[in-house]
Design an enzyme around this catalytic site. Structure first.
Site, mmCIF file in Angstrom:
data_model
loop_
_atom_site.group_PDB
_atom_site.id
_atom_site.type_symbol
_atom_site.label_atom_id
_atom_site.label_comp_id
_atom_site.label_asym_id
_atom_site.label_seq_id
_atom_site.Cartn_x
_atom_site.Cartn_y
_atom_site.Cartn_z
ATOM 1 N N GLU A 1 -0.242 -1.490 -5.238
ATOM 2 C CA GLU A 1 0.642 -2.602 -4.903
ATOM 3 C C GLU A 1 -0.122 -3.923 -4.852
ATOM 4 O O GLU A 1 0.426 -4.982 -5.197
ATOM 5 C CB GLU A 1 1.344 -2.329 -3.579
ATOM 6 C CG GLU A 1 2.408 -1.250 -3.692
ATOM 7 C CD GLU A 1 3.042 -0.906 -2.362
ATOM 8 O OE1 GLU A 1 4.267 -1.113 -2.222
ATOM 9 O OE2 GLU A 1 2.317 -0.440 -1.463
ATOM 10 N N GLU B 1 3.583 7.646 -2.175
ATOM 11 C CA GLU B 1 4.018 7.615 -0.775
ATOM 12 C C GLU B 1 5.117 8.630 -0.463
ATOM 13 O O GLU B 1 5.143 9.207 0.636
ATOM 14 C CB GLU B 1 4.507 6.203 -0.414
ATOM 15 C CG GLU B 1 3.408 5.180 -0.235
ATOM 16 C CD GLU B 1 3.014 4.471 -1.531
ATOM 17 O OE1 GLU B 1 2.322 3.445 -1.464
ATOM 18 O OE2 GLU B 1 3.412 4.966 -2.615
#
Length: 260
Positions: free
Chosen positions: A114, A134
């Site tokens: 990210e 995740e």
């Protein structure tokens, strides 16, 4: 430059080189996320900085993302704090007024990827691996991953990576548009610096406005933004760089930018 937790900062010409240094996997924590937000603000205030390059310390990891130990006990207060820190840090990075380049020198996982997604350009070494895993641990990408990844690779590949936990290598990442260039092991930083040097030859005032316009395209249709494009063009005539750039071209000499 000032001290920033787990971030080594070096100024090379008009480029700030930021190395995430938190062994063994260059994970992000409260201190480093707060430091990144503060660093970007400081770089925005430094008119001599035109570009930012971020990479990871060592040969194995760009960044493995968040330290999962923070979430092991299910504390929602900690989760709230960390999501805010991640969001604020990477949104600040995305809004950096100059050109930001991620030199992905190894594994870029979760919040590590990210971070790279928040940059304007990504250069990966051939051994790099990238993933947003995740959901596999009962979480989700909360620092822009669900929004920035589809913009780059399309909905299908974004869903493969986020919903199915698929990991991609550097060549696949280049093919699907996740990274713009793949280089040999150990060469990402040099490649990023060379690109930053190209950016430094552009008017920094123009780059700032151009970047804002390009990123507006994520939020609004072109028909809405065309007027802002014309307005931005006219506003550049209020800058010193516009006059210098035009004169330098006509006089056949390199421009001496003022970032003003």
């Amino acid at each position: 430059m000032n001290n920033y937790a787990h971030l080594n900062v070096e100024k090379r010409g008009h480029t700030a080189v930021v190395t995430l240094d938190n062994p063994p996997a260059n994970t992000w924590n409260r201190d480093s996320l707060s430091a990144l937000k503060r660093l970007v603000a400081d770089l925005n205030a430094d008119r001599d900085i035109y570009a930012l390059v971020i990479t990871g310390q060592g040969e194995k990891f760009f960044s493995a993302g968040a330290d999962l130990n923070l979430f092991a006990d299910g504390d929602k207060k900690v989760a709230t704090e960390m999501t805010m820190l991640f969001g604020e840090a990477f949104e600040a990075l995305s809004a950096f007024r100059g050109v930001s380049i991620a030199a992905v020198n190894g594994y870029a996982m979760g919040g590590g990827l990210e971070c790279a997604l928040a940059c304007d350009i990504r250069i990966a070494e051939e051994q790099a691996q990238m993933a947003l895993p995740e959901a596999g641990v009962g979480l989700l990408p909360c620092a822009g991953g669900t929004q920035n990844l589809p913009w780059l690779v399309g909905e299908g590949w974004a869903k493969r990576m986020i919903l199915c936990g698929e990991r991609v290598d550097a060549r696949t990442a280049e093919r699907i548009g996740l990274v713009e260039e793949v280089v040999a092991k150990g060469q990402a930083l040099d490649a990023a610096l060379k690109l930053a040097e190209k950016a430094a030859r552009q008017s920094p005032s123009s780059v700032t406005v151009c970047k804002q316009l390009v990123q507006r395209a994520r939020l609004q249709p072109p028909a809405h933004n065309l007027i802002h494009e014309r307005e931005g063009f006219i506003k550049l005539f209020d800058t010193q760089d516009q006059g210098e750039g035009t004169r330098a071209f006509l006089e056949k000499r390199p421009a001496q930018w003022k970032n003003a």
